[in-house]
Design an enzyme around this catalytic site. Structure first.
Site, mmCIF file in Angstrom:
data_model
loop_
_atom_site.group_PDB
_atom_site.id
_atom_site.type_symbol
_atom_site.label_atom_id
_atom_site.label_comp_id
_atom_site.label_asym_id
_atom_site.label_seq_id
_atom_site.Cartn_x
_atom_site.Cartn_y
_atom_site.Cartn_z
ATOM 1 N N ILE A 51 0.879 -1.167 0.000
ATOM 2 C CA ILE A 51 0.000 0.000 0.000
ATOM 3 C C ILE A 51 0.917 1.216 0.000
ATOM 4 O O ILE A 51 1.852 1.308 0.797
ATOM 5 C CB ILE A 51 -0.947 -0.001 1.224
ATOM 6 C CG1 ILE A 51 -1.842 1.245 1.232
ATOM 7 C CG2 ILE A 51 -0.192 -0.133 2.524
ATOM 8 C CD1 ILE A 51 -2.882 1.223 2.354
ATOM 9 N N SER A 52 0.689 2.146 -0.931
ATOM 10 C CA SER A 52 1.562 3.310 -1.054
ATOM 11 C C SER A 52 1.492 4.181 0.191
ATOM 12 O O SER A 52 0.484 4.196 0.905
ATOM 13 C CB SER A 52 1.171 4.147 -2.274
ATOM 14 O OG SER A 52 1.391 3.444 -3.469
ATOM 15 N N GLN A 53 2.566 4.935 0.428
ATOM 16 C CA GLN A 53 2.562 5.861 1.555
ATOM 17 C C GLN A 53 1.468 6.910 1.338
ATOM 18 O O GLN A 53 1.112 7.242 0.195
ATOM 19 C CB GLN A 53 3.923 6.521 1.695
ATOM 20 C CG GLN A 53 4.268 7.521 0.605
ATOM 21 C CD GLN A 53 5.711 7.967 0.674
ATOM 22 O OE1 GLN A 53 6.570 7.338 0.069
ATOM 23 N NE2 GLN A 53 5.971 9.040 1.380
#
Length: 202
Positions: A51-53
């Site tokens: 999951i992207s920052q």
């Protein structure tokens, strides 16, 4: 998170900031990662995916320059977090994921959290979702060495695509705009996304 990671780093779109503040990120990560859900870094969600920052999710959303009536294609559902954020900004999200286990988990979580304007399907995101094209925005959540032609063809006039392009050592987030039937491209941020996954033999 919104103040310290987003506003302080230049995210100014009020709709994006509101969406980021409303979506419960901790509900869309694996249970073992929940204590770190709001850290300014990507987190593993299993099956070699992340999951992207939060900053990158907000950065992508802001550069799509979305309107409430827009329809967005997301390539790479992952945990469902980016789709949830975008769904607070626009009318409809169409999201494609190739990993069956992630489809099941994301679909279950999004339903549990009552996100009703997100349609998720399994498949090869390289081909997009032609049945629902054209799209006002396209967000791609995995890196390729080129921009897929099917996605370009499914981007509507005046639409924007944000996509990571490069290799495992050097990637740039590109903003592609379709204007007058032509394309404008520019690099907007160095990034490090997971590699794009396709079906075997493709």
């Amino acid at each position: 998170m919104v103040v310290q990671q987003l506003e302080c780093r230049g995210i100014t779109d009020k709709r994006v900031l509101k969406a980021m503040g409303e979506v419960p990120r901790h509900e869309l990560v694996p249970s073992e990662a929940r204590a770190n859900a709001y850290d300014d870094r990507p987190l593993p969600i299993g099956f070699g995916q992340t999951i992207s920052q939060p900053y990158i999710v907000a950065f992508v959303a802001e550069h799509l320059s979305l309107e409430p009536s827009d329809r967005v294609l997301e390539v790479g559902t992952g945990s469902g977090y980016q789709a949830a954020v975008l769904s607070r900004i626009v009318t409809q999200i169409f999201s494609i994921e190739i990993v069956d286990e992630l489809i099941l988990r994301a679909t279950s979580d999004l339903k549990r959290l009552d996100y009703q304007n997100i349609l998720v399907k399994g498949g090869d995101g390289y081909e997009g979702w032609p049945e629902f094209a054209p799209f006002d925005g396209i967000a791609v959540a995995a890196a390729l060495d080129h921009v897929p032609l099917p996605l370009i063809s499914q981007l509507g006039e005046g639409g924007r695509m944000v996509i990571p392009v490069g290799n495992s050592h050097d990637q740039q987030l590109l903003l592609i705009e379709k204007v007058g039937g032509g394309l404008r491209r520019r690099a907007i941020c160095p990034v490090r996304f997971v590699p794009f996954t396709r079906k075997a033999g493709e």
